[in-house]
Design an enzyme around this catalytic site. Structure first.
Site, PDB file in Angstrom:
ATOM      1  N   ASN A  27       0.822  -1.202   0.000  1.00  0.00           N
ATOM      2  CA  ASN A  27       0.000   0.000   0.000  1.00  0.00           C
ATOM      3  C   ASN A  27       0.858   1.255   0.000  1.00  0.00           C
ATOM      4  O   ASN A  27       0.378   2.344  -0.269  1.00  0.00           O
ATOM      5  CB  ASN A  27      -0.948   0.017   1.212  1.00  0.00           C
ATOM      6  CG  ASN A  27      -0.222  -0.183   2.516  1.00  0.00           C
ATOM      7  OD1 ASN A  27       0.434  -1.204   2.713  1.00  0.00           O
ATOM      8  ND2 ASN A  27      -0.297   0.782   3.408  1.00  0.00           N
ATOM      9  N   GLN A  82      -4.486  -4.430  -1.831  1.00  0.00           N
ATOM     10  CA  GLN A  82      -4.051  -3.546  -2.926  1.00  0.00           C
ATOM     11  C   GLN A  82      -3.869  -4.319  -4.233  1.00  0.00           C
ATOM     12  O   GLN A  82      -3.455  -3.742  -5.243  1.00  0.00           O
ATOM     13  CB  GLN A  82      -2.735  -2.841  -2.552  1.00  0.00           C
ATOM     14  CG  GLN A  82      -2.836  -1.936  -1.341  1.00  0.00           C
ATOM     15  CD  GLN A  82      -3.631  -0.658  -1.599  1.00  0.00           C
ATOM     16  OE1 GLN A  82      -3.874  -0.265  -2.738  1.00  0.00           O
ATOM     17  NE2 GLN A  82      -4.058   0.005  -0.537  1.00  0.00           N
ATOM     18  N   HIS A 134     -13.497  -1.092  -0.323  1.00  0.00           N
ATOM     19  CA  HIS A 134     -13.409   0.344  -0.631  1.00  0.00           C
ATOM     20  C   HIS A 134     -12.169   0.728  -1.428  1.00  0.00           C
ATOM     21  O   HIS A 134     -11.990   1.901  -1.763  1.00  0.00           O
ATOM     22  CB  HIS A 134     -13.555   1.184   0.647  1.00  0.00           C
ATOM     23  CG  HIS A 134     -12.409   1.159   1.599  1.00  0.00           C
ATOM     24  ND1 HIS A 134     -11.529   2.214   1.703  1.00  0.00           N
ATOM     25  CD2 HIS A 134     -11.998   0.233   2.488  1.00  0.00           C
ATOM     26  CE1 HIS A 134     -10.628   1.928   2.639  1.00  0.00           C
ATOM     27  NE2 HIS A 134     -10.891   0.732   3.132  1.00  0.00           N
ATOM     28  N   CYS A 177       3.422   8.185   8.601  1.00  0.00           N
ATOM     29  CA  CYS A 177       3.496   9.622   8.858  1.00  0.00           C
ATOM     30  C   CYS A 177       2.252  10.132   9.574  1.00  0.00           C
ATOM     31  O   CYS A 177       2.207  11.279   9.994  1.00  0.00           O
ATOM     32  CB  CYS A 177       3.671  10.385   7.560  1.00  0.00           C
ATOM     33  SG  CYS A 177       5.263  10.052   6.831  1.00  0.00           S
ATOM     34  N   SER A 210     -10.724  -6.084   0.561  1.00  0.00           N
ATOM     35  CA  SER A 210     -11.546  -4.988   1.091  1.00  0.00           C
ATOM     36  C   SER A 210     -12.241  -4.280  -0.067  1.00  0.00           C
ATOM     37  O   SER A 210     -11.646  -4.087  -1.129  1.00  0.00           O
ATOM     38  CB  SER A 210     -10.628  -4.014   1.834  1.00  0.00           C
ATOM     39  OG  SER A 210     -11.374  -2.923   2.313  1.00  0.00           O
TER      40      SER A 210
HETATM   41  N1  PMP Z   1      -4.190  -3.807   4.169  1.00  0.00           N
HETATM   42  C1  PMP Z   1      -3.800  -2.940   3.243  1.00  0.00           C
HETATM   43  C2  PMP Z   1      -2.618  -3.287   2.361  1.00  0.00           C
HETATM   44  C3  PMP Z   1      -4.457  -1.717   3.069  1.00  0.00           C
HETATM   45  O1  PMP Z   1      -4.054  -0.853   2.145  1.00  0.00           O
HETATM   46  C4  PMP Z   1      -5.554  -1.440   3.926  1.00  0.00           C
HETATM   47  C5  PMP Z   1      -6.308  -0.125   3.808  1.00  0.00           C
HETATM   48  N2  PMP Z   1      -5.513   0.994   4.119  1.00  0.00           N
HETATM   49  C6  PMP Z   1      -5.929  -2.389   4.881  1.00  0.00           C
HETATM   50  C7  PMP Z   1      -5.227  -3.559   4.973  1.00  0.00           C
HETATM   51  C8  PMP Z   1      -7.086  -2.155   5.799  1.00  0.00           C
HETATM   52  O2  PMP Z   1      -8.279  -2.313   5.095  1.00  0.00           O
HETATM   53  P1  PMP Z   1      -9.690  -1.808   5.690  1.00  0.00           P
HETATM   54  O3  PMP Z   1      -9.693  -0.341   5.476  1.00  0.00           O
HETATM   55  O4  PMP Z   1     -10.706  -2.535   4.854  1.00  0.00           O
HETATM   56  O5  PMP Z   1      -9.744  -2.217   7.103  1.00  0.00           O
END
Ligand code: PMP
Length: 370
Positions: A147, A177, A199, A313, A197
């Site tokens: 991410n 991702q 979103h 950050c 996920s």
């Molecule tokens: N793992 C990764 C690699 C992510 O990018 C994210 C979202 N920032 C998450 C886990 C967490 O996902 P969620 O927002 O669905 O809890």
């Protein structure tokens, strides 16, 4: 200017997902556990959604459990996937906090947790991984795609290492991702556990799923929903919206990403973090020497451009363990932003956005040196 270049943090909800969620809230609000026709109809919508997502992952629908998001899925894996208490856990330094922190909570309780560094490419250091896994390894968690940088890990190779050195270990991958963007044929990848996920692919927030080849111990007990693994009345708008998003998400990387990288490199003392050749094509991590990323982020925000500054950050610390593990210098970490354009971003928008970034970077440097 209105450029949302932070799609790695979340994505705009696509029209099909909005429609599906609204329908479920307005008309399909019945409890899927209810045995009258209207409840059964909602139950069918949930199971159809499970099938759609399972097809995208090439898995059996009954191996996919809906949860509130990947944070929950990852925590579940760390709680229930570590069965041999005398064994060890292997994770990468690049893991999302929702894997890293539960792993470190286990470490604080005396578990042998081994963190494998990243290579300068942004992917895991495969030799170090091979050294970390041994016959006592019980759980491995290595994300599919970062991410922070978009770097892609060679999952099949890593799984092969685990199967030969620790045949009984479970292999988990955080696929947040990667899902909808890379090939996520889980039978081919041969992982045991995989988190996704909604979103991040144009679906609603607060809904995700965990694939488990063999069921883990239940996460929540109560009404027995989700085959008794995760009790609680299902988030039916979320579930149906997730499947709608997955069905229409363009699995095409933004066309502009090469141009974005090239143009960013023309800004003096800039550096792209990670190797573009092992990248998903959705995220560019760039560092500007002599610039403080949060200030740059605010300046860009004032001009209508949203970019990320990396998860670490958000805390008080200026450190970023992911970039540090890749060998990025402290000043590179301080001046790092994460750009994740949308799939529809045009070359013209890239040119206009980079021009603003250049101007802001030069202004900030002028302020420091002037
Ligand atoms: N793992 C990764 C690699 C992510 O990018 C994210 C979202 N920032 C998450 C886990 C967490 O996902 P969620 O927002 O669905 O809890």
């Amino acid at each position: 200017m209105n450029l949302f270049w932070d799609n790695a943090s979340t994505t705009p909800v696509c029209a099909a997902a909005v429609k599906a969620c609204c329908e479920m809230m307005a008309e399909g609000y019945y409890n899927p556990s209810a045995l009258y026709d209207k409840g059964l109809a909602v139950k069918r919508r949930v199971e159809d959604a499970r099938k759609t997502l399972a097809t995208a992952l090439n898995i059996k629908p009954e191996t996919l459990t809906f949860v509130s998001g990947a944070t929950e899925a990852n925590n579940w894996v760390m709680q229930a996937g570590f069965k041999n208490k005398n064994g060890n856990i292997v994770i990468s330094e690049g893991e999302h906090p929702s894997v890293y922190q539960p792993a470190f909570a286990l470490k604080a309780r005396g578990v042998d947790v081994r963190t494998v560094p990243l290579a300068p490419s942004g992917a895991i250091d495969v030799s170090a991984f091979e050294r970390a896994v041994d016959a006592n390894t019980s759980l491995v968690s290595v994300m599919h795609c970062s991410n922070e940088t978009g770097s892609v890990n060679p999952l099949s190779d890593l799984v092969r290492v685990v199967r030969s050195k620790a045949p009984r270990a479970l292999f988990h991958s955080d696929g947040v991702q990667a899902f909808g963007k890379l090939r996520t044929d889980l039978l081919y990848l041969d992982v045991d556990l995989y988190s996704i996920s909604a979103h991040k692919i144009g679906g609603p927030k607060g809904i995700g799923a965990l694939y488990a080849k063999h069921p883990l111990a239940a996460l929540l007990v109560g009404g027995g929903q989700e085959r008794g693994l995760r009790s609680g009345t299902e988030n039916t708008p979320g579930i149906v919206g997730f499947a709608a998003a997955a069905a229409c998400y363009h699995s095409q990387a933004p066309q502009c990403i090469d141009g974005l990288r090239r143009q960013l490199c023309t800004i003096a003392n800039s550096r792209i973090n990670g190797d573009p050749h092992c990248n998903s094509g959705y995220i560019v991590s760039v560092s500007f020497e002599g610039v403080k990323a949060e200030i740059l982020q605010h300046m860009l925000s004032d001009r209508g451009i949203c970019v990320g500054t990396g998860s670490a950050c958000s805390s008080k610390s200026k450190d970023n363990r992911v970039l540090r593990s890749m060998g990025v210098s402290p000043s590179g970490i301080e001046g790092n932003i994460r750009i994740s354009p949308g799939t529809e971003t045009t070359d013209e928008e890239i040119a206009a956005g980079v021009a603003v970034i250049r101007e802001c970077v030069e202004t900030l440097r002028g302020k420091i040196h002037g």
